[in-house]
Design a protein around this motif. Structure first.
Motif, PDB file in Angstrom:
ATOM      1  N   VAL A 191      25.399  39.660  20.999  1.00 41.38           N
ATOM      2  CA  VAL A 191      24.795  40.817  20.159  1.00 41.38           C
ATOM      3  C   VAL A 191      25.957  40.520  18.411  1.00 41.38           C
ATOM      4  CG1 VAL A 191      25.107  43.261  18.970  1.00 41.38           C
ATOM      5  CG2 VAL A 191      25.307  43.209  21.335  1.00 41.38           C
ATOM      6  N   SER A 192      25.239  40.252  17.903  1.00 36.20           N
ATOM      7  CA  SER A 192      25.220  40.174  16.368  1.00 36.20           C
ATOM      8  C   SER A 192      25.976  41.935  15.313  1.00 36.20           C
ATOM      9  CB  SER A 192      25.032  39.133  15.467  1.00 36.20           C
ATOM     10  OG  SER A 192      24.260  40.469  14.671  1.00 36.20           O
ATOM     11  N   ALA A 193      27.271  41.841  14.780  1.00 33.26           N
ATOM     12  CA  ALA A 193      27.621  43.035  13.729  1.00 33.26           C
ATOM     13  C   ALA A 193      28.160  42.151  12.418  1.00 33.26           C
ATOM     14  CB  ALA A 193      28.356  43.869  15.128  1.00 33.26           C
ATOM     15  N   GLY A 194      28.213  43.245  11.325  1.00 29.18           N
ATOM     16  CA  GLY A 194      28.974  43.212  10.422  1.00 29.18           C
ATOM     17  C   GLY A 194      28.192  42.735   9.525  1.00 29.18           C
ATOM     18  N   PRO A 195      28.875  42.845   8.185  1.00 25.62           N
ATOM     19  CA  PRO A 195      28.538  42.082   6.902  1.00 25.62           C
ATOM     20  C   PRO A 195      28.826  40.301   6.958  1.00 25.62           C
ATOM     21  CG  PRO A 195      30.406  42.681   6.241  1.00 25.62           C
ATOM     22  CD  PRO A 195      29.961  43.081   7.984  1.00 25.62           C
ATOM     23  N   THR A 196      28.107  39.335   6.359  1.00 23.68           N
ATOM     24  CA  THR A 196      29.152  38.166   6.136  1.00 23.68           C
ATOM     25  C   THR A 196      29.843  37.838   5.218  1.00 23.68           C
ATOM     26  OG1 THR A 196      26.535  36.809   5.126  1.00 23.68           O
ATOM     27  CG2 THR A 196      26.957  36.804   7.864  1.00 23.68           C
ATOM     28  N   ALA A 197      30.277  37.033   5.154  1.00 25.26           N
ATOM     29  CA  ALA A 197      30.555  36.257   3.464  1.00 25.26           C
ATOM     30  C   ALA A 197      30.447  35.022   3.298  1.00 25.26           C
ATOM     31  CB  ALA A 197      32.078  37.329   3.540  1.00 25.26           C
ATOM     32  N   LEU A 206      30.666  37.368  -1.782  1.00 21.65           N
ATOM     33  CA  LEU A 206      29.804  38.522  -1.912  1.00 21.65           C
ATOM     34  C   LEU A 206      29.461  38.583  -0.751  1.00 21.65           C
ATOM     35  CD1 LEU A 206      27.019  35.717  -4.339  1.00 21.65           C
ATOM     36  CD2 LEU A 206      28.841  37.241  -4.808  1.00 21.65           C
ATOM     37  N   SER A 207      29.305  40.326  -0.569  1.00 19.69           N
ATOM     38  CA  SER A 207      29.163  39.886   0.714  1.00 19.69           C
ATOM     39  C   SER A 207      28.229  41.794   0.975  1.00 19.69           C
ATOM     40  CB  SER A 207      30.643  40.697   1.537  1.00 19.69           C
ATOM     41  OG  SER A 207      30.371  41.248   2.819  1.00 19.69           O
ATOM     42  N   GLY A 234      30.744  39.455  11.764  1.00 15.43           N
ATOM     43  CA  GLY A 234      31.289  39.592  10.597  1.00 15.43           C
ATOM     44  C   GLY A 234      33.332  39.679  10.164  1.00 15.43           C
ATOM     45  N   PRO A 235      33.024  39.941   8.939  1.00 14.05           N
ATOM     46  CA  PRO A 235      34.618  39.620   9.112  1.00 14.05           C
ATOM     47  C   PRO A 235      34.011  41.944   8.565  1.00 14.05           C
ATOM     48  CG  PRO A 235      33.485  39.335   6.774  1.00 14.05           C
ATOM     49  CD  PRO A 235      32.295  38.796   8.266  1.00 14.05           C
ATOM     50  N   VAL A 236      35.423  42.431   9.955  1.00  9.75           N
ATOM     51  CA  VAL A 236      34.839  43.919   9.813  1.00  9.75           C
ATOM     52  C   VAL A 236      36.336  44.450  10.326  1.00  9.75           C
ATOM     53  CG1 VAL A 236      32.431  44.447  10.105  1.00  9.75           C
ATOM     54  CG2 VAL A 236      34.420  43.632  12.461  1.00  9.75           C
ATOM     55  N   SER A 237      36.659  46.095   9.745  1.00  8.63           N
ATOM     56  CA  SER A 237      37.911  46.245   9.953  1.00  8.63           C
ATOM     57  C   SER A 237      38.139  46.856  11.307  1.00  8.63           C
ATOM     58  CB  SER A 237      38.657  47.223   9.012  1.00  8.63           C
ATOM     59  OG  SER A 237      37.459  48.677   8.969  1.00  8.63           O
ATOM     60  N   THR A 246      34.446  38.194  21.400  1.00  9.59           N
ATOM     61  CA  THR A 246      34.124  38.501  21.199  1.00  9.59           C
ATOM     62  C   THR A 246      34.649  37.111  19.543  1.00  9.59           C
ATOM     63  OG1 THR A 246      34.499  41.192  21.509  1.00  9.59           O
ATOM     64  CG2 THR A 246      34.585  40.135  18.601  1.00  9.59           C
ATOM     65  N   VAL A 247      33.764  37.022  19.058  1.00  8.70           N
ATOM     66  CA  VAL A 247      33.556  34.985  18.206  1.00  8.70           C
ATOM     67  C   VAL A 247      33.831  36.371  16.936  1.00  8.70           C
ATOM     68  CG1 VAL A 247      32.275  33.363  17.382  1.00  8.70           C
ATOM     69  CG2 VAL A 247      32.398  34.677  19.459  1.00  8.70           C
ATOM     70  N   ARG A 248      34.914  35.277  16.135  1.00  6.80           N
ATOM     71  CA  ARG A 248      34.770  36.603  14.614  1.00  6.80           C
ATOM     72  C   ARG A 248      34.360  35.187  13.609  1.00  6.80           C
ATOM     73  NH1 ARG A 248      36.840  42.018  13.654  1.00  6.80           N
ATOM     74  NH2 ARG A 248      38.025  42.527  15.282  1.00  6.80           N
ATOM     75  N   VAL A 249      33.180  35.621  12.742  1.00  7.90           N
ATOM     76  CA  VAL A 249      32.803  34.068  11.944  1.00  7.90           C
ATOM     77  C   VAL A 249      33.094  35.527  10.406  1.00  7.90           C
ATOM     78  CG1 VAL A 249      31.303  33.017  13.510  1.00  7.90           C
ATOM     79  CG2 VAL A 249      30.631  35.234  12.178  1.00  7.90           C
ATOM     80  N   GLU A 250      32.820  34.304   9.498  1.00  9.04           N
ATOM     81  CA  GLU A 250      32.652  34.824   7.911  1.00  9.04           C
ATOM     82  C   GLU A 250      31.078  34.703   7.473  1.00  9.04           C
ATOM     83  OE1 GLU A 250      35.638  35.302   4.998  1.00  9.04           O
ATOM     84  OE2 GLU A 250      36.671  35.780   7.075  1.00  9.04           O
ATOM     85  N   SER A 251      30.567  33.658   7.247  1.00 11.24           N
ATOM     86  CA  SER A 251      29.115  33.172   6.592  1.00 11.24           C
ATOM     87  C   SER A 251      28.819  33.468   7.578  1.00 11.24           C
ATOM     88  CB  SER A 251      29.541  31.899   6.212  1.00 11.24           C
ATOM     89  OG  SER A 251      29.718  30.764   6.915  1.00 11.24           O
TER      90      SER A 251
END
Ligand code: CTP
Length: 398
Positions: A191-197, A206-207, A234-237, A246-251
């Motif tokens: 599953v992918s989730a959140g925005p990208t930055a 930009l996000s 993506g970057p979320v709180s 869980t794998v955290r990514v930015e772009s």
């Protein structure tokens, strides 16, 4: 999910016994019936009255001295249970269960039950590391007992190390997993989730407004249904969900790499992330100064991750999300066809009550055969479960 479930909660004699209170409250909040069995040493740490008040049921403290053996006796309790949870579990109760000792109410209930047994150990770190405890845990795991391993931290005895009772919400999440239908057992879900930055310079990016809540809910729902789940976020709180890699990514570029590598052997890929379609053509190595900024930002397109997976689809089931502000149906079904998907979840992000950041959602699920299914407004967790149910009902997930 836990509504109407009968849970026997064994509380044994450790300083973490007070945390049973939070566990009871969480379980009852979701509609479970909790029956507490308190051991003699457990009652040195917490009173039956506290546990009875919180659980709303009589607390059982002794095997042979019951008010009504027929109603709440060990056989009745062990048969009635959908789940037996021992939290906190001392080295002593673990040793008793492993060795078949049934000399009090809790050890007897555990021995007599056919329900899954979930054990949350809590003890001093030297005890936890001892050969006896390690061997007991290993044997019980092999026998099919379930565990929520203790956390690391400062212990009541003043030492630091593993042995602290796992956080009550983590224990309750494992209870949910054990009590759920296992529709996705043996499946691997990404599953992918959140925005990208997308970085512009070392301090700016930009996000978009995606909070990640819907994607995280999809990941949790898949895990509860028995799948092994990798969440690419993506970057979320939001904190990492329990029991999910869980794998955290930015772009968008890093999300592409992470989704590709996680999904090489996946059965189902759910792209709930709001991936940026464009990124700054150049990432400035130093902070852009306002005096020198031209006012124009050259942009480059990112790779469409889902479309790429759709091109090399194989046997994978692909589920997209369409974040729309208008022409919801036409836009969503167009994306489903263009990206070669099995289904797409159309999401009206222009509505404040169900859009980005909201706790609720209301979606329309489109299938590859042109049909659709409406999922009514509910909390995002409930909507996520309904999406998986609809995918199964439709035969997308066989
Ligand atoms: N998606 C993706 N990679 C991208 C852009 C989108 O994998 N670079 C995925 C999203 O995760 C989602 C689906 O494609 O599952 C649709 O995303 P959405 O943003 O609604 O649509 P786009 O295809 O980006 O089109 P547009 O932004 O023009 O509406």
């Amino acid at each position: 999910m836990m509504s109407g479930k009968e849970i026997v909660l064994g509380v044994t004699g450790g300083i973490a016994a007070y945390k049973a209170c939070e566990i009871i409250r969480e379980l009852r909040k979701e509609g479970a019936h909790v029956h507490v069995v308190l051991t003699a040493s457990g009652s040195q740490f917490i009173t039956p009255l506290t546990l009875q008040t919180l659980s709303g049921n009589p607390v059982v403290t002794d095997l042979f001295n019951l008010i009504s053996e027929s109603e709440i006796g060990h056989i009745s309790l062990s048969q009635r249970a959908d789940l037996v949870l021992v939290a906190p579990a001392t080295a002593n109760i673990i040793g008793k269960i492993r060795n078949g000792i049934a000399d009090d109410m809790l050890s007897t209930v555990v021995m007599a039950t056919c329900a899954p047994v979930l054990i949350a150990p809590a003890m001093n770190s030297q005890m936890y590391a001892s050969a006896a405890v390690r061997e007991n845990l290993e044997t019980l795991r092999a026998r099919g007992f379930h565990f929520v391993d203790p956390g690391e931290g400062e212990l009541a005895c003043g030492t630091f190390g593993p042995g602290r009772l796992a956080d009550p919400p983590k224990i309750v999440e494992m209870a949910r997993i054990l009590l759920s239908r296992k529709t996705l057992a043996g499946r691997k879900v990404v599953v992918s989730a959140g925005p990208t930055a997308e970085a512009l310079d070392p301090v700016r990016f930009l996000s978009n407004r995606s909070s990640g809540k819907m994607g995280y809910a999809m990941a949790r729902a898949a895990r509860r249904l028995g799948a092994s789940v990798t969440l690419v976020s993506g970057p979320v709180s939001l904190p990492d969900p329990y029991f999910i890699e869980t794998v955290r990514v930015e772009s968008a570029a890093r999300m592409l790499d992470a989704v590709r590598s996680a999904s090489s052997d996946a059965d189902i890929v759910v792209m709930a992330a709001a991936v940026a379609d464009f990124r700054p053509a150049e990432m400035n190595a130093v902070k852009i100064k306002k005096e020198t900024f031209s006012g124009v930002l050259p942009m480059s397109p990112t790779v469409d991750i889902l479309a790429e997976l759709g091109r090399e689809k194989g046997r994978r089931i692909l589920v997209g999300f369409a974040a729309e502000t208008d022409a919801l149906d036409a836009n969503a079904s167009g994306k489903l066809r263009r990206k070669n998907l099995d289904a797409i979840v159309a999401n009206d992000v222009s509505r404040g009550d169900i859009g980005f950041g909201a706790d609720e959602n209301e979606v329309r699920l489109f299938f590859a055969d042109g049909t659709s299914s409406d999922i009514p407004k509910a909390g995002k967790e409930a909507v996520a479960e309904s999406i998986f149910s609809a995918l199964c009902a439709k035969g997308v997930i066989a």
